[in-house]
Scaffold this motif. Structure first.
Motif, mmCIF file in Angstrom:
data_model
loop_
_atom_site.group_PDB
_atom_site.id
_atom_site.type_symbol
_atom_site.label_atom_id
_atom_site.label_comp_id
_atom_site.label_asym_id
_atom_site.label_seq_id
_atom_site.Cartn_x
_atom_site.Cartn_y
_atom_site.Cartn_z
ATOM 1 N N UNK A 52 111.892 -33.651 14.492
ATOM 2 C CA UNK A 52 110.686 -33.926 13.949
ATOM 3 C C UNK A 52 109.545 -32.740 14.846
ATOM 4 N N UNK A 53 109.604 -31.593 14.342
ATOM 5 C CA UNK A 53 108.684 -30.870 14.945
ATOM 6 C C UNK A 53 107.062 -30.872 14.632
ATOM 7 N N UNK A 54 106.160 -30.698 15.196
ATOM 8 C CA UNK A 54 104.779 -30.776 14.939
ATOM 9 C C UNK A 54 104.522 -29.686 13.803
ATOM 10 N N UNK A 55 103.759 -29.652 12.987
ATOM 11 C CA UNK A 55 103.709 -28.530 11.856
ATOM 12 C C UNK A 55 102.211 -28.397 12.033
ATOM 13 N N UNK A 56 101.983 -27.060 11.702
ATOM 14 C CA UNK A 56 100.391 -26.595 11.741
ATOM 15 C C UNK A 56 99.656 -27.400 10.769
ATOM 16 N N UNK A 57 99.855 -28.143 9.722
ATOM 17 C CA UNK A 57 99.076 -29.075 9.310
ATOM 18 C C UNK A 57 100.116 -30.408 9.131
ATOM 19 N N UNK A 58 99.359 -31.457 9.259
ATOM 20 C CA UNK A 58 100.144 -32.799 9.183
ATOM 21 C C UNK A 58 100.409 -32.985 7.846
ATOM 22 N N UNK A 59 101.286 -32.458 7.078
ATOM 23 C CA UNK A 59 101.449 -32.573 5.642
ATOM 24 C C UNK A 59 102.319 -33.934 5.554
ATOM 25 N N UNK A 60 101.879 -34.895 4.866
ATOM 26 C CA UNK A 60 102.579 -36.116 4.620
ATOM 27 C C UNK A 60 103.234 -36.292 3.371
ATOM 28 N N UNK A 61 104.916 -36.235 3.576
ATOM 29 C CA UNK A 61 105.586 -36.137 2.312
ATOM 30 C C UNK A 61 105.526 -37.655 1.868
ATOM 31 N N UNK A 62 105.029 -38.495 2.701
ATOM 32 C CA UNK A 62 104.759 -39.970 2.246
ATOM 33 C C UNK A 62 103.877 -40.262 1.068
#
Length: 196
Positions: A52-62
């Motif tokens: 579960x890597x940190x992404x450059x933007x916390x994009x939420x698929x939820x």
């Protein structure tokens, strides 16, 4: 006489060793390759499981795929057309978010527009991958009606995507073969379908 016999035996022994040298060399390389493949396979499953890597933007698929019910292929538009699913361009994201003024000032959307204004792509961190000796292609799976969640898990429930499937349980060759057999996939059991 004894010394002569011992010399002959030594000569024969050396001769046999020299003749067998290419075979021994090949065996050593094969054993090292098997050990390397085993360690690589173990490390891939043990280290990258639940990745579960940190992404450059916390994009939420939820939020996007879950609450807003945006289909997977809207953003991953290459999935049904090519080997890779791809990620949406910054332009695609901005295209939607330009009209969503209620979230325009949230920190993650501000980051999105910063990438857009700088003309940079978002350096997403890849989560799902197969070993180099497997050539997985999205197109035939999507066209065959395989749900994205089958391999990727319930991403529509994930605020941050986690690689829930691992090579130790799901994405192993027997799992693929079982599915290809159950679905009667044309050439689905041929080695060259996935290993070429």
């Amino acid at each position: 006489m004894i010394a002569r016999r011992q010399g002959l035996e030594l000569f024969v022994s050396i001769g046999v060793f020299e003749a067998a040298r290419p075979v021994i060399k090949g065996l050593i390389i094969a054993v090292l390759a098997i050990i390397g493949a085993y360690i690589g396979h173990w490390a891939h499953g043990a280290i990258l499981n639940d990745y579960t890597p940190l992404q450059p933007i916390e994009f939420s698929h939820e939020v996007h795929a879950g609450e807003n019910e945006i289909s997977c292929e809207y953003c991953h538009s290459w999935a049904g057309r090519s080997a890779t699913a791809g990620v949406p361009s910054v332009e695609t994201c901005v295209g939607c978010h330009k009209g969503l003024t209620e979230v325009r000032d949230t920190p993650e959307v501000v980051k999105l527009f910063d990438y857009w204004e700088r003309g940079e792509g978002i350096p997403w961190v890849k989560i799902h991958d197969t070993p180099d000796f497997v050539h997985f292609r999205h197109k035939p799976h999507i066209r065959g009606g395989v749900e994205c969640q089958t391999c990727h898990g319930p991403v529509e429930e994930m605020a941050r995507v986690t690689r829930r499937v691992d090579l130790n349980e799901n994405l192993r060759m027997p799992w693929c073969i079982d599915c290809h057999t159950e679905e009667d996939v044309a050439n689905g059991r041929d080695c060259l379908t996935c290993h070429y």
